[in-house]
Design a protein around this motif. Sequence first.
Motif, PDB file in Angstrom:
ATOM      1  N   THR A   1      17.288   6.957  -3.765  1.00  0.00           N
ATOM      2  CA  THR A   1      17.352   8.177  -4.575  1.00  0.00           C
ATOM      3  C   THR A   1      17.496   9.453  -3.753  1.00  0.00           C
ATOM      4  OG1 THR A   1      14.955   8.494  -4.550  1.00  0.00           O
ATOM      5  CG2 THR A   1      15.860   7.100  -6.319  1.00  0.00           C
ATOM      6  N   GLY A   2      17.149   9.383  -2.468  1.00  0.00           N
ATOM      7  CA  GLY A   2      17.133  10.580  -1.643  1.00  0.00           C
ATOM      8  C   GLY A   2      15.898  11.430  -1.892  1.00  0.00           C
ATOM      9  N   LYS A   3      15.050  11.001  -2.797  1.00  0.00           N
ATOM     10  CA  LYS A   3      13.849  11.753  -3.162  1.00  0.00           C
ATOM     11  C   LYS A   3      12.876  11.819  -1.989  1.00  0.00           C
ATOM     12  CE  LYS A   3      10.556  12.107  -6.894  1.00  0.00           C
ATOM     13  NZ  LYS A   3      10.184  11.615  -8.208  1.00  0.00           N
ATOM     14  N   GLN A   4      12.364  13.034  -1.718  1.00  0.00           N
ATOM     15  CA  GLN A   4      11.376  13.253  -0.666  1.00  0.00           C
ATOM     16  C   GLN A   4      10.005  12.823  -1.179  1.00  0.00           C
ATOM     17  OE1 GLN A   4      13.551  14.042   2.330  1.00  0.00           O
ATOM     18  NE2 GLN A   4      11.461  14.617   2.664  1.00  0.00           N
ATOM     19  N   LEU A   5       9.327  11.990  -0.408  1.00  0.00           N
ATOM     20  CA  LEU A   5       7.997  11.529  -0.787  1.00  0.00           C
ATOM     21  C   LEU A   5       7.010  11.746   0.349  1.00  0.00           C
ATOM     22  CD1 LEU A   5       8.736   8.031  -2.406  1.00  0.00           C
ATOM     23  CD2 LEU A   5       8.371  10.203  -3.576  1.00  0.00           C
ATOM     24  N   THR A   6       5.810  12.120  -0.016  1.00  0.00           N
ATOM     25  CA  THR A   6       4.679  12.122   0.896  1.00  0.00           C
ATOM     26  C   THR A   6       3.688  11.149   0.292  1.00  0.00           C
ATOM     27  OG1 THR A   6       5.039  14.415   1.538  1.00  0.00           O
ATOM     28  CG2 THR A   6       2.829  13.508   1.913  1.00  0.00           C
ATOM     29  N   ILE A   7       3.461  10.040   0.989  1.00  0.00           N
ATOM     30  CA  ILE A   7       2.585   8.996   0.453  1.00  0.00           C
ATOM     31  C   ILE A   7       1.356   8.883   1.346  1.00  0.00           C
ATOM     32  CG2 ILE A   7       2.413   6.593  -0.269  1.00  0.00           C
ATOM     33  CD1 ILE A   7       5.502   6.571  -0.383  1.00  0.00           C
TER      34      ILE A   7
ATOM     35  N   TRP B   1       0.792  -1.235   0.000  1.00  0.00           N
ATOM     36  CA  TRP B   1       0.000   0.000   0.000  1.00  0.00           C
ATOM     37  C   TRP B   1       0.823   1.283   0.000  1.00  0.00           C
ATOM     38  CZ3 TRP B   1      -4.058  -1.197  -2.215  1.00  0.00           C
ATOM     39  CH2 TRP B   1      -4.749  -2.366  -1.923  1.00  0.00           C
ATOM     40  N   LEU B   2       2.136   1.177   0.213  1.00  0.00           N
ATOM     41  CA  LEU B   2       2.998   2.359   0.094  1.00  0.00           C
ATOM     42  C   LEU B   2       3.873   2.292  -1.153  1.00  0.00           C
ATOM     43  CD1 LEU B   2       4.161   2.903   3.785  1.00  0.00           C
ATOM     44  CD2 LEU B   2       2.387   4.144   2.531  1.00  0.00           C
TER      45      LEU B   2
ATOM     46  N   GLN C   1       1.236  10.419 -11.615  1.00  0.00           N
ATOM     47  CA  GLN C   1       0.794   9.971 -10.296  1.00  0.00           C
ATOM     48  C   GLN C   1       1.556   8.718  -9.866  1.00  0.00           C
ATOM     49  OE1 GLN C   1      -3.351   9.773 -11.380  1.00  0.00           O
ATOM     50  NE2 GLN C   1      -3.854  11.548 -10.096  1.00  0.00           N
ATOM     51  N   ILE C   2       1.735   7.788 -10.794  1.00  0.00           N
ATOM     52  CA  ILE C   2       2.488   6.572 -10.495  1.00  0.00           C
ATOM     53  C   ILE C   2       3.922   6.938 -10.106  1.00  0.00           C
ATOM     54  CG2 ILE C   2       3.423   4.421 -11.458  1.00  0.00           C
ATOM     55  CD1 ILE C   2       0.833   4.330 -13.216  1.00  0.00           C
ATOM     56  N   MET C   3       4.532   7.845 -10.864  1.00  0.00           N
ATOM     57  CA  MET C   3       5.896   8.284 -10.568  1.00  0.00           C
ATOM     58  C   MET C   3       5.989   8.891  -9.170  1.00  0.00           C
ATOM     59  SD  MET C   3       7.084  10.042 -14.149  1.00  0.00           S
ATOM     60  CE  MET C   3       8.667  10.589 -13.492  1.00  0.00           C
ATOM     61  N   ASP C   4       5.031   9.727  -8.814  1.00  0.00           N
ATOM     62  CA  ASP C   4       5.087  10.431  -7.531  1.00  0.00           C
ATOM     63  C   ASP C   4       4.808   9.510  -6.347  1.00  0.00           C
ATOM     64  OD1 ASP C   4       5.846  12.794  -8.645  1.00  0.00           O
ATOM     65  OD2 ASP C   4       3.868  13.707  -8.612  1.00  0.00           O
ATOM     66  N   ILE C   5       4.049   8.451  -6.544  1.00  0.00           N
ATOM     67  CA  ILE C   5       3.795   7.502  -5.462  1.00  0.00           C
ATOM     68  C   ILE C   5       4.981   6.560  -5.291  1.00  0.00           C
ATOM     69  CG2 ILE C   5       2.361   5.546  -4.731  1.00  0.00           C
ATOM     70  CD1 ILE C   5      -0.012   7.128  -6.102  1.00  0.00           C
TER      71      ILE C   5
ATOM     72  N   GLU D   1       9.954   6.280 -17.981  1.00  0.00           N
ATOM     73  CA  GLU D   1       9.904   4.954 -18.609  1.00  0.00           C
ATOM     74  C   GLU D   1       9.447   3.884 -17.622  1.00  0.00           C
ATOM     75  OE1 GLU D   1      10.247   3.970 -21.856  1.00  0.00           O
ATOM     76  OE2 GLU D   1      10.237   6.129 -22.217  1.00  0.00           O
ATOM     77  N   HIS D   2       9.925   3.939 -16.374  1.00  0.00           N
ATOM     78  CA  HIS D   2       9.518   2.938 -15.382  1.00  0.00           C
ATOM     79  C   HIS D   2       8.010   2.998 -15.146  1.00  0.00           C
ATOM     80  CE1 HIS D   2      13.811   2.737 -14.342  1.00  0.00           C
ATOM     81  NE2 HIS D   2      13.512   1.509 -13.985  1.00  0.00           N
TER      82      HIS D   2
END
Length: 164
Positions: free
Chosen positions: A44-50, A4-5, A123-127, A134-135
């Motif tokens: 990646t170090g990417k900040q995410l809010t899920i 779910w995350l 949306q898929i990329m950001d989640i 491409e992914h």
Amino acid sequence: MALWLGNRRSDVTRLRWDQRQKLTFRDRGENVEIDAFVLAQKKTGKQLTIPIVPMLAEVLDGSPVRGETVIVTAYGKPFTDKSITGRMRAWTKAAKLPEGCTLHGLRKTLGRILAESDASTRQIMDILGHDDIEHAELYSREAAQIRLAMEGMNKVVALRRRAG
């Protein structure tokens, strides 16, 4: 959690209870409150809010806090990336699931569910935290192919029914 995350294994093992936050933000002029995990991806170090979906909230709310990390071993210690892989193998075997069910497979499953739910590539990329479109498009293309094939074949069936 992994489903779910959509987190990578390294993020699942490091996810902490204090990263679960109630957030308020403005959306189309309205204040919106969400329950979410806020984290930086290890890879990646990417900040995410899920946002936390109700299915996950129910499990989290019913889980005892036994350590700093959300998922802990039977001894209350955080899993390592390697140890959770072995534990996942044991869990899937106990559940009589086929060999090869992995944490990464759950991440891919969420990508597919998102695509089948008509989530946009962005949306898929950001989640999932993808930087490369491409992914994310892999999920979208596969879901679109199935949906388009089904819709096309439904048209064939409808035509045959009209023709008698």
